[in-house]
Design a protein around this motif. Sequence first.
Motif, short mmCIF file in Angstrom:
data_model
loop_
_atom_site.label_atom_id
_atom_site.label_comp_id
_atom_site.label_asym_id
_atom_site.label_seq_id
_atom_site.Cartn_x
_atom_site.Cartn_y
_atom_site.Cartn_z
N MET A 123 0.85 -1.17 0.00
CA MET A 123 0.00 0.00 0.00
C MET A 123 0.89 1.23 0.00
O MET A 123 1.76 1.36 0.85
CB MET A 123 -0.91 0.01 1.22
CG MET A 123 -1.91 -1.09 1.22
SD MET A 123 -3.03 -0.92 2.60
CE MET A 123 -4.54 -1.15 1.75
N PHE A 140 4.84 -1.53 5.29
CA PHE A 140 4.43 -2.90 5.60
C PHE A 140 3.62 -2.97 6.88
O PHE A 140 2.54 -3.57 6.92
CB PHE A 140 5.66 -3.81 5.67
CG PHE A 140 5.32 -5.23 5.98
CD1 PHE A 140 4.78 -6.04 5.00
CD2 PHE A 140 5.53 -5.75 7.24
CE1 PHE A 140 4.45 -7.36 5.28
CE2 PHE A 140 5.21 -7.06 7.54
CZ PHE A 140 4.67 -7.87 6.55
N THR A 164 0.26 -1.42 6.45
CA THR A 164 -0.61 -2.30 5.68
C THR A 164 -1.23 -3.36 6.58
O THR A 164 -2.43 -3.65 6.48
CB THR A 164 0.17 -2.98 4.54
OG1 THR A 164 0.66 -1.97 3.66
CG2 THR A 164 -0.71 -3.94 3.76
N GLY A 201 -5.07 -3.54 7.36
CA GLY A 201 -5.73 -4.80 7.03
C GLY A 201 -6.52 -5.36 8.19
O GLY A 201 -7.63 -5.86 8.01
N ALA A 206 -6.51 -6.02 2.04
CA ALA A 206 -5.76 -4.77 1.98
C ALA A 206 -4.55 -4.89 1.08
O ALA A 206 -4.25 -3.99 0.29
CB ALA A 206 -5.32 -4.35 3.38
N VAL A 207 -3.86 -6.03 1.16
CA VAL A 207 -2.69 -6.25 0.31
C VAL A 207 -3.11 -6.34 -1.15
O VAL A 207 -2.49 -5.74 -2.03
CB VAL A 207 -1.92 -7.50 0.76
CG1 VAL A 207 -0.85 -7.89 -0.25
CG2 VAL A 207 -1.29 -7.28 2.13
N GLY A 211 -4.00 -2.93 -2.43
CA GLY A 211 -2.79 -2.15 -2.69
C GLY A 211 -2.11 -2.57 -3.97
O GLY A 211 -1.66 -1.73 -4.76
N TRP A 212 -2.06 -3.86 -4.22
CA TRP A 212 -1.44 -4.36 -5.45
C TRP A 212 -2.24 -3.94 -6.67
O TRP A 212 -1.68 -3.49 -7.67
CB TRP A 212 -1.31 -5.89 -5.39
CG TRP A 212 -0.70 -6.44 -6.61
CD1 TRP A 212 0.63 -6.48 -6.92
CD2 TRP A 212 -1.38 -7.02 -7.72
NE1 TRP A 212 0.80 -7.05 -8.15
CE2 TRP A 212 -0.43 -7.40 -8.66
CE3 TRP A 212 -2.73 -7.26 -7.99
CZ2 TRP A 212 -0.77 -8.00 -9.87
CZ3 TRP A 212 -3.06 -7.86 -9.19
CH2 TRP A 212 -2.09 -8.22 -10.10
N TRP A 217 -3.79 7.02 5.13
CA TRP A 217 -4.39 5.92 5.88
C TRP A 217 -5.86 5.74 5.57
O TRP A 217 -6.34 4.63 5.43
CB TRP A 217 -4.20 6.18 7.37
CG TRP A 217 -2.83 5.84 7.84
CD1 TRP A 217 -1.69 6.58 7.62
CD2 TRP A 217 -2.42 4.70 8.57
NE1 TRP A 217 -0.62 5.95 8.19
CE2 TRP A 217 -1.04 4.80 8.78
CE3 TRP A 217 -3.10 3.61 9.08
CZ2 TRP A 217 -0.33 3.84 9.48
CZ3 TRP A 217 -2.39 2.66 9.78
CH2 TRP A 217 -1.01 2.78 9.96
N ASN A 225 -6.48 4.20 2.14
CA ASN A 225 -6.07 2.81 2.17
C ASN A 225 -7.03 1.96 3.00
O ASN A 225 -7.30 0.81 2.67
CB ASN A 225 -4.64 2.68 2.70
CG ASN A 225 -3.63 3.04 1.65
OD1 ASN A 225 -3.59 2.46 0.59
ND2 ASN A 225 -2.79 4.01 1.95
N GLY A 279 -9.03 -1.09 1.66
CA GLY A 279 -8.87 -2.36 2.36
C GLY A 279 -10.20 -2.96 2.76
O GLY A 279 -10.40 -4.18 2.66
#
Length: 82
Positions: free
Chosen positions: A1, A6, A9, A13, A41-42, A45-46, A58, A61, A65
């Motif tokens: 993200m 990390f 994220t 998440g 969430a991952v 982000g991808w 935040w 995201n 998420g």
Amino acid sequence: MAGVGFVGTIIIGLLAGWIASKFTKSETGLIGNLVLGVIGAVVFGWLAGAFQIAVVGWVANLVGGVIGAVLLIALWRAVRKS
């Protein structure tokens, strides 16, 4: 993200999984919801990076998420029913 790192994220998440479980009234259990939230969430982000969608901060995201986690919970339910 983008922009949260990390650890951010993971935190986002976890929050996303909890919020998504409240929206979907999920019965996958606390750990299941948190895991789905982190994965959602991952994945979000991808996908945002792959489609060059600028998601900064935040809150943005977290919203992404939650959306990713809700979709994963729906997918989880569909797979379990079949």
